[in-house]
Design an enzyme around this catalytic site. Structure first.
Site, mmCIF file in Angstrom:
data_model
loop_
_atom_site.group_PDB
_atom_site.id
_atom_site.type_symbol
_atom_site.label_atom_id
_atom_site.label_comp_id
_atom_site.label_asym_id
_atom_site.label_seq_id
_atom_site.Cartn_x
_atom_site.Cartn_y
_atom_site.Cartn_z
ATOM 1 N N THR A 118 6.301 0.040 9.798
ATOM 2 C CA THR A 118 6.452 1.416 10.258
ATOM 3 C C THR A 118 6.459 2.418 9.112
ATOM 4 O O THR A 118 6.410 3.625 9.347
ATOM 5 C CB THR A 118 7.732 1.582 11.088
ATOM 6 O OG1 THR A 118 8.858 1.155 10.313
ATOM 7 C CG2 THR A 118 7.652 0.750 12.364
ATOM 8 N N GLY A 119 6.530 1.950 7.860
ATOM 9 C CA GLY A 119 6.331 2.819 6.719
ATOM 10 C C GLY A 119 7.568 3.533 6.227
ATOM 11 O O GLY A 119 8.686 3.332 6.729
ATOM 12 N N GLU A 120 7.345 4.368 5.204
ATOM 13 C CA GLU A 120 8.403 5.169 4.597
ATOM 14 C C GLU A 120 7.904 6.595 4.416
ATOM 15 O O GLU A 120 6.726 6.831 4.153
ATOM 16 C CB GLU A 120 8.814 4.608 3.220
ATOM 17 C CG GLU A 120 9.328 3.190 3.249
ATOM 18 C CD GLU A 120 8.246 2.182 2.870
ATOM 19 O OE1 GLU A 120 7.110 2.613 2.533
ATOM 20 O OE2 GLU A 120 8.527 0.980 2.920
ATOM 21 N N ASN A 160 5.625 7.844 1.455
ATOM 22 C CA ASN A 160 4.169 7.768 1.519
ATOM 23 C C ASN A 160 3.583 8.680 2.589
ATOM 24 O O ASN A 160 2.509 9.262 2.400
ATOM 25 C CB ASN A 160 3.733 6.337 1.814
ATOM 26 C CG ASN A 160 4.273 5.347 0.809
ATOM 27 O OD1 ASN A 160 4.054 5.494 -0.382
ATOM 28 N ND2 ASN A 160 4.991 4.338 1.284
ATOM 29 N N ASP A 206 0.846 -1.180 0.000
ATOM 30 C CA ASP A 206 0.000 0.000 0.000
ATOM 31 C C ASP A 206 0.891 1.243 0.000
ATOM 32 O O ASP A 206 1.439 1.632 1.031
ATOM 33 C CB ASP A 206 -0.890 -0.036 1.244
ATOM 34 C CG ASP A 206 -1.800 1.175 1.358
ATOM 35 O OD1 ASP A 206 -1.809 2.003 0.438
ATOM 36 O OD2 ASP A 206 -2.493 1.277 2.382
ATOM 37 N N HIS A 207 1.073 1.856 -1.180
ATOM 38 C CA HIS A 207 1.924 3.042 -1.327
ATOM 39 C C HIS A 207 1.110 4.191 -1.903
ATOM 40 O O HIS A 207 0.173 3.987 -2.679
ATOM 41 C CB HIS A 207 3.106 2.748 -2.253
ATOM 42 C CG HIS A 207 4.095 1.794 -1.679
ATOM 43 N ND1 HIS A 207 5.084 2.167 -0.807
ATOM 44 C CD2 HIS A 207 4.242 0.456 -1.849
ATOM 45 C CE1 HIS A 207 5.812 1.118 -0.454
ATOM 46 N NE2 HIS A 207 5.311 0.061 -1.072
#
Length: 324
Positions: free
Chosen positions: A103-105, A108, A37-38
């Site tokens: 934890t994401g980037e 995004n 999911d980006h």
């Protein structure tokens, strides 16, 4: 028995074409699907980024495959909203959906305008999100004040059984930490010694559930074409943390990648025209103990890869058991 699935790359393929690809993947013999999911691609050359949650409903309806998605709650997404999305898909398609939480980037999450936290704060925020999501899926009313805030949230539509919440990790340390809360672990292909250490760290810390691996690969009719496609599409994705966590825009990744060579890409992508070699790479991952292996062809066009791998690679892998 190891399950071989198809990774649907929203960052590289238009969602309509990607839906056709996943239907073809099922017909070709792939037994599962997943996506990430980006909000944006890693490179302007990739050029797409459809909304994963909309697409997942269509993909689950169009096929009989189980699906998972990698998601980062806490900044771009409120955990109660993610819990509702998880619950709805799981209620509509029982036993066919899972979610991996990470934890994401910044690429995004920067879109909210909020500060991008340090890694230890992102870990703490994710841990709070996991607890909120689990409680909501269990039918509780949740209020929470911390790194995320929740006020009297309750899910009115829930599945009979909550789906697995998988931990997403690329380091040994994160794999060990995921064992505290996750129902399984997912990572990406890396040297065998590193993957073995991750598995051992997760299991030795009490980690439960299945082990999943996303494998970046590139196949074409000849090696030169495979190397060209991998370099053209994936050279912005070779950077280890913290670079890949902290860059914000596709232009930043493209700038950082201007000196990346095809040999550099081949260190993180399995690049070959030899289908037997691809089969051996995949078999070696299964022998490490991965229960599910998701194949991501890093080219923008999926049809030839899915057809050829369904005919010539998947049959060679059937009967390969994982060690978990």
């Amino acid at each position: 028995m190891t399950v071989y699935g198809f990774h649907a790359s929203h960052e590289q393929v238009h969602p309509r074409e990607l839906l056709d690809a996943v239907v073809l993947a099922e017909q070709a013999g792939f037994a599962a699907g997943m996506c990430s999911d980006h909000f944006s691609p890693w490179s302007a050359r990739q050029g797409q980024s459809g909304f994963a949650w909309s697409w997942l409903g269509a993909a689950l309806q169009a096929t009989g495959l189980p699906f998972g998605v990698v998601n980062a709650p806490g900044q771009r997404y409120h955990p109660a909203v993610i819990a509702q999305a998880i619950a709805t898909l799981s209620a509509m398609f029982p036993d066919r959906f899972w979610v991996a939480l990470g934890t994401g980037e910044a690429s995004n999450e920067h879109i909210t305008g909020d500060r991008w936290p340090r890694k230890e704060l992102r870990n703490a925020r994710l841990r709070e999100c996991v607890d909120v999501i689990r409680a909501l899926l269990a039918g509780e009313e949740v209020s929470h004040d911390g790194l995320v805030t929740v006020d009297r949230a309750r899910l009115w539509t829930r599945p009979d059984e909550p789906p697995p919440l998988i931990g997403a990790a690329v380091s040994v340390e994160t794999a060990r930490w995921c064992a505290e809360w996750a129902d399984g672990l997912i990572t990406v292909n890396a040297p065998a010694d590193h993957l073995r250490r991750m598995i051992d760290a997760y299991r030795e810390a009490g980690g439960r559930g299945r082990l999943a691996l996303q494998v970046h690969l590139c196949w074409a009719a000849d090696d030169d074409t495979a190397r060209h496609v991998a370099h053209e599409q994936w050279r912005s994705n070779v950077f280890a943390p913290p670079v890949c966590w902290d860059l914000e825009l596709p232009e930043h990744f493209d700038g950082a990648a201007r000196f990346v060579t095809p040999d550099d890409v081949a260190r993180v992508v399995n690049v070959s025209a030899d289908l037997g070699r691809h089969a051996e790479w995949l078999r070696s991952y299964a022998e490490l103990g991965f229960d599910e292996i998701y194949l991501h062809h890093v080219g923008a066009h999926q049809e030839a890869f899915l057809t050829v791998f369904g005919e010539a690679v998947l049959p060679r892998l059937m009967g390969v058991a994982s060690w978990s």
